[in-house]
Design a protein around this motif. Structure first.
Motif, PDB file in Angstrom:
ATOM      1  N   GLN A 159      -0.505  -1.973  -0.286  1.00 38.66           N
ATOM      2  CA  GLN A 159      -0.326  -1.158   0.920  1.00 38.66           C
ATOM      3  C   GLN A 159      -0.409   0.334   0.601  1.00 38.66           C
ATOM      4  O   GLN A 159      -0.854   1.131   1.428  1.00 38.66           O
ATOM      5  CB  GLN A 159       1.008  -1.499   1.579  1.00 38.66           C
ATOM      6  CG  GLN A 159       1.018  -2.866   2.247  1.00 38.66           C
ATOM      7  CD  GLN A 159       2.289  -3.126   3.028  1.00 38.66           C
ATOM      8  OE1 GLN A 159       3.393  -2.909   2.507  1.00 38.66           O
ATOM      9  NE2 GLN A 159       2.156  -3.596   4.253  1.00 38.66           N
ATOM     10  N   GLU A 160       0.030   0.702  -0.597  1.00 42.56           N
ATOM     11  CA  GLU A 160      -0.018   2.111  -0.994  1.00 42.56           C
ATOM     12  C   GLU A 160      -1.444   2.608  -1.213  1.00 42.56           C
ATOM     13  O   GLU A 160      -1.658   3.826  -1.314  1.00 42.56           O
ATOM     14  CB  GLU A 160       0.813   2.329  -2.259  1.00 42.56           C
ATOM     15  CG  GLU A 160       2.311   2.188  -2.061  1.00 42.56           C
ATOM     16  CD  GLU A 160       2.799   0.740  -2.025  1.00 42.56           C
ATOM     17  OE1 GLU A 160       4.009   0.530  -1.814  1.00 42.56           O
ATOM     18  OE2 GLU A 160       1.967  -0.184  -2.206  1.00 42.56           O
ATOM     19  N   ASN A 161      -2.419   1.707  -1.292  1.00 47.14           N
ATOM     20  CA  ASN A 161      -3.822   2.101  -1.441  1.00 47.14           C
ATOM     21  C   ASN A 161      -4.491   2.258  -0.078  1.00 47.14           C
ATOM     22  O   ASN A 161      -5.634   1.830   0.125  1.00 47.14           O
ATOM     23  CB  ASN A 161      -4.596   1.077  -2.281  1.00 47.14           C
ATOM     24  CG  ASN A 161      -4.328   1.221  -3.763  1.00 47.14           C
ATOM     25  OD1 ASN A 161      -3.280   1.725  -4.155  1.00 47.14           O
ATOM     26  ND2 ASN A 161      -5.258   0.772  -4.592  1.00 47.14           N
ATOM     27  N   HIS A 163      -4.626   5.149   3.465  1.00 43.41           N
ATOM     28  CA  HIS A 163      -4.204   6.433   4.021  1.00 43.41           C
ATOM     29  C   HIS A 163      -4.733   6.598   5.441  1.00 43.41           C
ATOM     30  O   HIS A 163      -5.593   5.843   5.897  1.00 43.41           O
ATOM     31  CB  HIS A 163      -4.621   7.613   3.123  1.00 43.41           C
ATOM     32  CG  HIS A 163      -6.089   7.908   3.091  1.00 43.41           C
ATOM     33  ND1 HIS A 163      -6.778   8.182   1.924  1.00 43.41           N
ATOM     34  CD2 HIS A 163      -7.031   8.028   4.075  1.00 43.41           C
ATOM     35  CE1 HIS A 163      -8.046   8.433   2.201  1.00 43.41           C
ATOM     36  NE2 HIS A 163      -8.219   8.335   3.490  1.00 43.41           N
ATOM     37  N   PRO A 196      -0.939   9.799   2.974  1.00 41.31           N
ATOM     38  CA  PRO A 196      -0.851   8.557   2.196  1.00 41.31           C
ATOM     39  C   PRO A 196       0.170   7.613   2.837  1.00 41.31           C
ATOM     40  O   PRO A 196       1.210   8.053   3.335  1.00 41.31           O
ATOM     41  CB  PRO A 196      -0.372   9.043   0.819  1.00 41.31           C
ATOM     42  CG  PRO A 196      -0.673  10.508   0.783  1.00 41.31           C
ATOM     43  CD  PRO A 196      -0.523  10.975   2.196  1.00 41.31           C
ATOM     44  N   SER A 198       2.762   4.241   2.819  1.00 42.28           N
ATOM     45  CA  SER A 198       3.607   3.346   2.035  1.00 42.28           C
ATOM     46  C   SER A 198       4.702   2.836   2.962  1.00 42.28           C
ATOM     47  O   SER A 198       5.065   3.511   3.931  1.00 42.28           O
ATOM     48  CB  SER A 198       4.220   4.063   0.834  1.00 42.28           C
ATOM     49  OG  SER A 198       5.189   4.991   1.270  1.00 42.28           O
ATOM     50  N   SER A 200       7.763   2.910   2.561  1.00 39.51           N
ATOM     51  CA  SER A 200       8.918   3.813   2.565  1.00 39.51           C
ATOM     52  C   SER A 200       8.827   4.887   3.639  1.00 39.51           C
ATOM     53  O   SER A 200       9.849   5.474   4.020  1.00 39.51           O
ATOM     54  CB  SER A 200       9.070   4.477   1.193  1.00 39.51           C
ATOM     55  OG  SER A 200       7.945   5.284   0.888  1.00 39.51           O
TER      56      SER A 200
END
Length: 300
Positions: A159-161, A163, A196, A198, A200
């Motif tokens: 998921q962090e990849n 934006h 980006p 994420s 969080s």
């Protein structure tokens, strides 16, 4: 009538979309190869792309005050749980309508007509909302889209990849929520026009970007080396604000939500018609708002 008969699909060779009359809700958005791009209402959140009307977000105490009387109107309003009528539908478009009734007047004492028009062209689905005031008093309301797209866009990609790339220069500040009401500001980790993503980001609920300069954004999945792997573009006209939401524990969807209007500020009390952020339609007036999603050429 079966569920399959109640639903209606429209499409081109590059895209197909399915709509149901309950909530006039988009329930499927597929690319040319059959890949599903829309969240399929799993246990983490039981909806796909609800229509938010006549409010967006919550009112203080879930209470609408009008001319000395209180009405109970809960988060995001009643349109998402109302059955719309089919006005017309064919292979490339569908139009649905909700009008006020005794049931809606008990929650929201205003006359209205809300039309949702879905159309497809090449790789784009456009959703036009037309709010009309057939009554004799001013119609105060908000309207929002709430589509949830799969996240990750490609199975196995972190998921962090991913934006969001905004079309305009934004302030980098978001409004935050406390118990669903507007409360405070937060700096976003913007890198130029890139946000980006994420899980969080959503640790404290949705993020609200008021008064955006951008008229579109691109939601992108990235290779490990940073190259785009798959993307879609969400664009809007007539909407002023944007909501971004997912579950903080990493639920597999991302909501990208063009809005006109937001929740009540924390502690705000007053007549509904005076609530900040509403649109106000004079008797006989209509307002048209459009959002669209384009699946990037060459992707699934």
């Amino acid at each position: 009538m079966s569920v399959s008969q109640e639903r209606h699909s429209i499409g081109t060779g590059m895209l197909s979309a399915t709509i149901k009359p309950d909530g006039a809700e988009l329930v499927s958005l597929k690319g040319a190869d059959g890949t599903e791009w829309l969240w399929q209402a799993g246990p983490q959140w039981p909806r796909h792309a609800p229509v938010l009307f006549p409010i967006v977000g919550r009112l203080t105490d879930d209470t609408l005050r009008h001319r000395g009387q209180d009405y109970r109107l809960t988060q995001h309003g009643f349109a998402r749980d109302s059955r719309f009528d089919w006005v017309e539908r064919d292979a490339s478009s569908a139009r649905l309508r909700l009008t006020d009734s005794a049931a809606t007047q008990a929650l929201y004492p205003f006359a209205f007509t809300l039309d949702l028009i879905y159309t497809v062209a090449e790789s784009t689905l456009s959703v036009t909302a037309i709010v009309s005031n057939p009554g004799g008093q001013t119609l105060p309301c908000s309207l929002g889209a709430h589509p949830a797209f799969i996240w990750p866009l490609v199975a196995g990609v972190p998921q962090e990849n991913h934006h969001l790339a905004f079309s305009g220069a934004e302030t980098g500040m978001a409004t935050t929520l406390t118990q669903g009401l507007l409360d405070g500001r937060r700096a976003l980790p913007l890198e130029g026009r890139i946000l980006p993503l994420s899980p969080s980001l959503f640790a404290a609920d949705a993020l609200i970007l008021p008064g955006l300069a951008s008229r579109s954004l691109r939601y992108v999945a990235l290779e490990s080396d940073g190259r785009p792997l798959r993307a879609l573009t969400v664009a809007w006209e007539g909407y002023r604000d944007l909501g971004l939401w997912s579950k903080p524990e990493g639920a597999p969807f991302l909501c990208i939500e063009p809005w006109f209007g937001t929740a009540s500020p924390l502690g705000w009390q007053g007549e509904f018609a005076q609530k900040p952020g509403l649109m106000h339609l004079a008797p006989g007036e209509s307002r048209e708002l459009v959002w669209s999603v384009t699946l990037e050429a060459g992707t699934g």
